[in-house]
Structures are given as structure tokens and as C-alpha cells.
Design a protein around this motif. Structure first.
Motif, PDB file in Angstrom:
ATOM      1  N   MET A 121       0.827  -1.206   0.000  1.00  0.00           N
ATOM      2  CA  MET A 121       0.000   0.000   0.000  1.00  0.00           C
ATOM      3  C   MET A 121       0.862   1.257   0.000  1.00  0.00           C
ATOM      4  O   MET A 121       0.506   2.269  -0.610  1.00  0.00           O
ATOM      5  N   ASP A 142       2.136   1.983  -3.391  1.00  0.00           N
ATOM      6  CA  ASP A 142       1.058   2.522  -4.206  1.00  0.00           C
ATOM      7  C   ASP A 142       1.004   4.043  -4.094  1.00  0.00           C
ATOM      8  O   ASP A 142       0.700   4.747  -5.070  1.00  0.00           O
ATOM      9  N   ASP A 189      -2.708  -2.309  -8.036  1.00  0.00           N
ATOM     10  CA  ASP A 189      -3.568  -1.827  -6.958  1.00  0.00           C
ATOM     11  C   ASP A 189      -4.709  -2.801  -6.683  1.00  0.00           C
ATOM     12  O   ASP A 189      -4.973  -3.173  -5.522  1.00  0.00           O
ATOM     13  N   LYS A 190      -5.382  -3.193  -7.753  1.00  0.00           N
ATOM     14  CA  LYS A 190      -6.536  -4.072  -7.578  1.00  0.00           C
ATOM     15  C   LYS A 190      -6.111  -5.478  -7.181  1.00  0.00           C
ATOM     16  O   LYS A 190      -6.846  -6.185  -6.489  1.00  0.00           O
ATOM     17  N   MET A 222      -5.364  -5.595  -3.280  1.00  0.00           N
ATOM     18  CA  MET A 222      -6.598  -5.432  -2.515  1.00  0.00           C
ATOM     19  C   MET A 222      -7.538  -6.607  -2.752  1.00  0.00           C
ATOM     20  O   MET A 222      -8.157  -7.124  -1.805  1.00  0.00           O
ATOM     21  N   GLU A 260     -14.186  -1.875  -8.259  1.00  0.00           N
ATOM     22  CA  GLU A 260     -12.804  -1.652  -8.668  1.00  0.00           C
ATOM     23  C   GLU A 260     -12.549  -2.151 -10.091  1.00  0.00           C
ATOM     24  O   GLU A 260     -11.914  -1.461 -10.904  1.00  0.00           O
ATOM     25  N   LYS A 273      -9.186   8.975  -3.354  1.00  0.00           N
ATOM     26  CA  LYS A 273      -8.017   8.777  -2.495  1.00  0.00           C
ATOM     27  C   LYS A 273      -8.442   8.395  -1.079  1.00  0.00           C
ATOM     28  O   LYS A 273      -7.816   7.547  -0.435  1.00  0.00           O
ATOM     29  N   LYS A 310     -11.175   6.869  -0.325  1.00  0.00           N
ATOM     30  CA  LYS A 310     -11.671   5.488  -0.436  1.00  0.00           C
ATOM     31  C   LYS A 310     -10.528   4.490  -0.376  1.00  0.00           C
ATOM     32  O   LYS A 310     -10.608   3.467   0.324  1.00  0.00           O
ATOM     33  N   THR A 311      -9.450   4.774  -1.098  1.00  0.00           N
ATOM     34  CA  THR A 311      -8.290   3.878  -1.088  1.00  0.00           C
ATOM     35  C   THR A 311      -7.694   3.774   0.313  1.00  0.00           C
ATOM     36  O   THR A 311      -7.327   2.681   0.767  1.00  0.00           O
ATOM     37  N   GLN A 318     -10.139   1.681   2.456  1.00  0.00           N
ATOM     38  CA  GLN A 318     -10.053   0.260   2.102  1.00  0.00           C
ATOM     39  C   GLN A 318      -8.770  -0.366   2.639  1.00  0.00           C
ATOM     40  O   GLN A 318      -8.786  -1.461   3.214  1.00  0.00           O
ATOM     41  N   GLY A 319      -7.646   0.316   2.452  1.00  0.00           N
ATOM     42  CA  GLY A 319      -6.370  -0.225   2.922  1.00  0.00           C
ATOM     43  C   GLY A 319      -6.328  -0.359   4.432  1.00  0.00           C
ATOM     44  O   GLY A 319      -5.834  -1.373   4.970  1.00  0.00           O
ATOM     45  N   THR A 355     -16.669   3.519  -1.426  1.00  0.00           N
ATOM     46  CA  THR A 355     -16.461   2.767  -2.668  1.00  0.00           C
ATOM     47  C   THR A 355     -17.627   2.968  -3.622  1.00  0.00           C
ATOM     48  O   THR A 355     -17.447   3.212  -4.826  1.00  0.00           O
TER      49      THR A 355
END
Length: 286
Positions: free
Chosen positions: A77, A80, A105-106, A109, A134, A157, A159-160, A163-164, A193
Motif C-alpha cells: 500500500m 502505491d 492496486d486491484k 486489494m 474496482e 483517495k 476510499k483507497t 479500504q487499505g 467505494t
């Protein structure tokens, strides 16, 4: 990541390093495939199978191995965050990066979500919603990339990050209040998301319409320019024989003088010979 590498146009591909740039001289001068941004992307891709092995080791319930898996996930992450920043800041954008970066990235995750759902730690519906969004957004980016690039929004951003953070908390073997907290963090990630996904769809539709309109306008301009290039500068010359005077004249030529007046339209001496058999022929010819 957008644009084209400096080396794509030929030559060494080197560009002057920005003043004060800490990594400028080292990064900008290697704007080919093997630049620092692409290397970080490839490291993230290689971390995916290692992360899965660590997470699922010994049945997937060993806290120590899950801590190792969390470390691999955290490194992925972090890379990324850095590879995209370096690519934009030092013009290290390549076609490989534009394709590999979203895939990496996908991949990390998706691997985390699928493994966690397979272990029973995360409901499958959460994994399905996130992966559907995604994958769909990634395909949509390629759908409009010929016209424009969908920029990453603040919501995307956030959201990422959500999620992480949530996936990382699920990778760790947490219990008690922390286990409850990670559930709500994941719910916030799911909401972000969905909301950001709908916003990206709207942007993609608008950008594609603008791109198609620009293409049609450019095509129309090309057609008009081609028509102007082949259009004659003057009207065609048409020779006409007068039945009354037996002389040759010209029509459609600006400034042309009738041959009966004793001036030709195309000869240097201005003489036009009479046509035999016409009414205006001389007595000798008769």
C-alpha cells in the motif's frame, strides 16, 4: 499515470532535472521502462503472491504469520502512494505504468479481500461490492483513455485509504473493541467505494461525450481543409466558336476580350485566325 515517456520520441530521453529536486537527476534521466515508479509497481505485483502465502500459512489463523502478511500488505500500500507521486512529479509516465499500476492496486486489494472472505473473517457481499466497483472502474478508465484520463478525486483517495486501513485491520488477528472498530471502518470504506464509483461513472460519460464531439469537429475541419486544397483558383476555360463571326472566344475567363475586336484571349500577338466555312470567312476562302 498518464502521458508518454520522454524516450518514446527517440533520443536518450533525458530531460533537465528540476532545480532543488532530490530525486530529479536520478529519476528523470531514466524515463524509460526501468524507472523508479515502474520498479515500485513491479515490487507491488511481486508482493501479491507472497502476501497470500503468508496470510494463508498454517490454515490462515496463526497470529504471527498474519502479522507478517500485514507487513507485506502495508509495504504494498505504501508503494502505491509513492509510485504515482514519483511518476507525476518527475515525468516518469510510461505505457507500462498506465496499465500495470491499476492492475497492481486491484491485485493486492482483491487478494486480501478474497482470502479474508475465504477464511470467514469478512462477509462475501463486502468483497463482491468492492471488487465489482474496482474492476468496473478500471475497465471504464480504459474505455475513455483514448479521449481523456479520469483524474483521481479526493473521494477516490479517501476510499483507497479507508479500504487499505480496513483490510489491514482484518488481516491482523484483532479481538475485542478493535475487531468491532475494524467492522465500522470497513463499512465506511464500502460507502466511499459506492459513492466514488458512481461519481467516476458520471465523469467517464461526460469525458467520452466531449472526446467524441472533439473528434467529430476535427474530422469536419479536416474535410473542409481538404476541399479547399483541391478547389481550383479560377473557373475552367471554355472555347467557343461564334457562328456569326467565325471567331474563337473564351467564356468563364475574367478579363477575356472577344476575338472579333482583334485581340486574342490566349495568344501573345492577339491574332485569331478565322474558321473555314464560317459566315465570317474571306472571299478567297469561299
Amino acid at each position: 499515470m498518464t502521458g508518454a515517456p520522454a524516450s518514446a520520441a527517440g533520443g536518450s530521453g533525458a530531460t533537465p532535472a528540476p532545480r532543488g529536486g532530490k530525486l530529479g537527476a536520478a529519476a528523470v534521466n531514466q524515463a524509460g521502462l526501468w524507472n523508479i515508479a515502474n520498479i515500485l509497481t513491479m515490487v507491488r505485483l511481486l508482493l501479491v503472491p507472497g502476501f497470500v502465502l503468508l496470510l494463508l500459512h498454517d490454515g490462515g489463523y496463526d497470529p504471527v504469520w498474519r502479522a507478517f502478511a500485514w507487513a507485506a500488505f502495508a509495504v504494498a500500500m505504501i508503494t502505491d502512494l509513492f509510485d504515482g507521486h514519483l511518476a507525476r512529479a518527475y515525468n516518469l509516465v510510461t505505457d507500462f505504468g498506465k496499465i500495470a499500476d491499476p492492475i497492481a492496486d486491484k491485485a493486492i486489494m482483491g487478494a486480501a479481500l478474497i482470502c479474508l472472505s475465504a477464511l470467514g473473517d469478512l462477509p462475501w457481499w463486502i468483497t463482491s461490492v468492492i471488487l465489482f466497483r474496482e474492476i468496473g472502474i478500471t475497465l471504464m478508465r480504459f474505455w475513455v483513455i483514448r479521449h481523456a484520463v479520469i483524474p483521481a478525486s479526493r473521494g477516490g483517495k479517501l476510499k483507497t485509504l479507508a479500504q487499505g486501513t480496513a483490510a489491514g485491520m482484518y488481516v491482523l488477528a484483532l479481538t475485542g473493541p478493535l475487531a468491532t472498530l475494524r467492522f465500522w471502518v470497513m463499512m465506511a470504506a464500502v460507502v466511499l467505494t459506492v459513492v466514488t464509483g458512481l461519481d467516476y461513472v458520471r465523469q467517464a460519460v461526460v469525458l467520452r461525450r466531449k472526446g467524441l464531439a472533439a473528434e467529430r469537429a476535427a474530422a469536419l475541419e479536416a474535410v473542409v481543409a481538404a476541399a479547399e486544397a483541391v478547389r481550383p483558383e479560377s473557373a475552367p476555360v471554355v472555347a467557343v466558336v461564334s457562328a456569326d463571326t467565325g471567331t474563337v472566344g473564351a467564356e468563364g475567363v475574367p478579363g477575356a476580350v472577344d476575338a472579333e475586336a482583334g485581340e486574342g484571349t490566349g495568344t501573345s500577338e492577339g491574332v485569331v485566325e478565322p474558321v473555314a466555312g464560317a459566315r465570317g470567312a474571306t472571299e478567297t476562302d469561299r
